[in-house]
Enzyme design. Structure first.
Site, PDB file in Angstrom:
ATOM      1  N   THR A 178       0.736  -1.198   0.143  1.00  0.00           N
ATOM      2  CA  THR A 178       0.051  -0.042  -0.095  1.00  0.00           C
ATOM      3  C   THR A 178       0.824   1.290  -0.032  1.00  0.00           C
ATOM      4  OG1 THR A 178      -0.119   0.264   2.403  1.00  0.00           O
ATOM      5  CG2 THR A 178      -1.795  -1.242   1.359  1.00  0.00           C
ATOM      6  N   LYS A 179       2.010   1.086   0.121  1.00  0.00           N
ATOM      7  CA  LYS A 179       2.959   2.205   0.032  1.00  0.00           C
ATOM      8  C   LYS A 179       3.069   3.065  -1.075  1.00  0.00           C
ATOM      9  CE  LYS A 179       4.000   1.180   4.518  1.00  0.00           C
ATOM     10  NZ  LYS A 179       3.161   1.800   5.444  1.00  0.00           N
ATOM     11  N   ASN A 180       3.755   4.147  -1.329  1.00  0.00           N
ATOM     12  CA  ASN A 180       3.725   5.232  -2.543  1.00  0.00           C
ATOM     13  C   ASN A 180       4.667   4.357  -3.450  1.00  0.00           C
ATOM     14  OD1 ASN A 180       2.828   6.778  -0.418  1.00  0.00           O
ATOM     15  ND2 ASN A 180       3.446   8.659  -1.545  1.00  0.00           N
TER      16      ASN A 180
END
Length: 361
Positions: A178-180
């Site tokens: 889910t991170k950038n």
């Protein structure tokens, strides 16, 4: 459903993984070395050490700085539990300092209040993709001879006064899906300190510099070449991803402006906020649970980051924590995160803003 988060994996990432699988070099190899070098260049540090999670990055960074039994580490309570849990892993004690109401990041004035002769380090968290006040925090660290370990797990590409998160002290990042940007799962430590980098490399590989020769207690925290191959592709795209997040956040803020009972994200003018999360506060009488339920019924995903500050978690209460940290406690009751990731469309953003305006009017 408009999801709160969605990893963007394309043919480039798939082809990179296939290349590694066909090569037969799957464990820590050249791809990991290349990813470390490229990520260090991106952040602006001399070294980077890839590991298998953001939690591992925090843990190894603390150990590489010699933090352990009897030490105190100041950190905010309004973050994911891994931040303070990693301090506990070393035998040190997390000491919680409250946050600023506008940015949700640790309040430098509260840090000063928590410093004791046992304080060894500060872990500022760059929450939601916005840097903490690193100018003030670095001054406090220098005045008190304290180590800075940045929890930049949500802040890939974020900056403070033009300098990237993870380059002020020793940086730690997560590459959870889910991170950038993602490597599937993984983490990395960034530093300008050669000794810290060398120790971190030993810690991630059973305390070894040379195979089967163990100089210190270590762990198996290695990143695979499969993960690094994904990371090398994602690193080329992260600025584009961030620009999309910023545009989506700006559009949503413009659309939600002047609605009573909702506080929009504050952006410190010194910062580049990369909007890992777009987080608002609900304050108009209708309960947060009601808002979330109604949004979900309309097909809009939401998140609460975080519903209970760490010092109020059952495990920490069992450890004897009984702090009163009112800003964190209030934030945990009011925050809702809304989708702004690169996959959502302008139509999705209009749906989110129109629905919220209707529910809160």
């Amino acid at each position: 459903m408009i999801p709160i988060a969605k990893p963007i994996i394309g043919e480039d990432e798939i082809n990179a993984v296939v290349e590694v699988m066909r090569s037969g070099v799957i464990a820590e190899g050249q791809k990991v070395k290349d990813f470390e070098s490229n990520f260090a260049d991106y952040v602006g540090t001399s070294y980077a050490v890839a590991v298998n999670s953001g939690t591992a990055a925090l843990h190894a960074a603390l150990l590489a700085h010699g933090i352990g039994n009897g030490d105190e580490v100041i950190t905010p309570p309004f973050t994911f539990a891994a931040t303070s849990n990693s301090v506990l892993f070393t035998g040190a004690k997390p000491v919680f300092a409250d946050i600023k109401e506008d940015t949700f990041n640790i309040d430098p004035e509260r840090i000063i209040e928590k410093i004791t002769p046992g304080t060894k380090a500060i872990i500022p968290v760059h929450l939601y993709g916005q840097s903490a006040d690193m100018k003030s925090i670095m001054e406090i660290a220098q005045d008190n001879d304290l180590i800075i370990i940045e929890d930049a797990c949500q802040a890939h590409g974020a900056t403070f006064e033009g300098k990237k998160s993870g380059s002020f002290g020793t940086g730690t990042f997560s590459f959870y899906p889910t991170k950038n940007m993602t490597t599937g799962e993984g983490g990395i430590i960034t530093t300008n300190d050669k000794t810290v980098a060398e120790k971190a490399k030993m810690i991630r590989s059973h305390g070894s510099r040379q195979r089967y020769y163990h100089e210190m207690l270590g762990y198996n925290l290695r990143m695979t070449d499969i993960a690094a191959a994904i990371g090398l592709v994602q690193l080329k795209k992260v600025d584009e991803f961030n620009d999309s997040r910023i545009r989506n956040a700006q559009y949503l803020s413009k659309s939600l402006n002047n609605i009573k009972g909702i506080s929009l994200p504050y952006v410190d003018r010194r910062c580049k906020h990369v909007f890992h999360q777009y987080t608002v506060r609900i304050r108009n009488g209708i309960t947060r649970d009601e808002i979330i339920s109604l949004l979900n019924k309309r097909g809009i995903g939401t998140g609460i980051y975080y519903p209970l500050p760490i010092h109020k978690q059952p495990f920490y209460k069992d450890l004897g924590y009984s702090d009163s940290l009112p800003v964190s406690e209030k934030a945990s009751e009011e925050v809702i995160s809304l989708p702004v990731h690169p996959s959502i469309t302008r139509t999705d953003l209009d749906t989110i803003s129109q629905t919220l305006r209707e529910l809160l009017s």
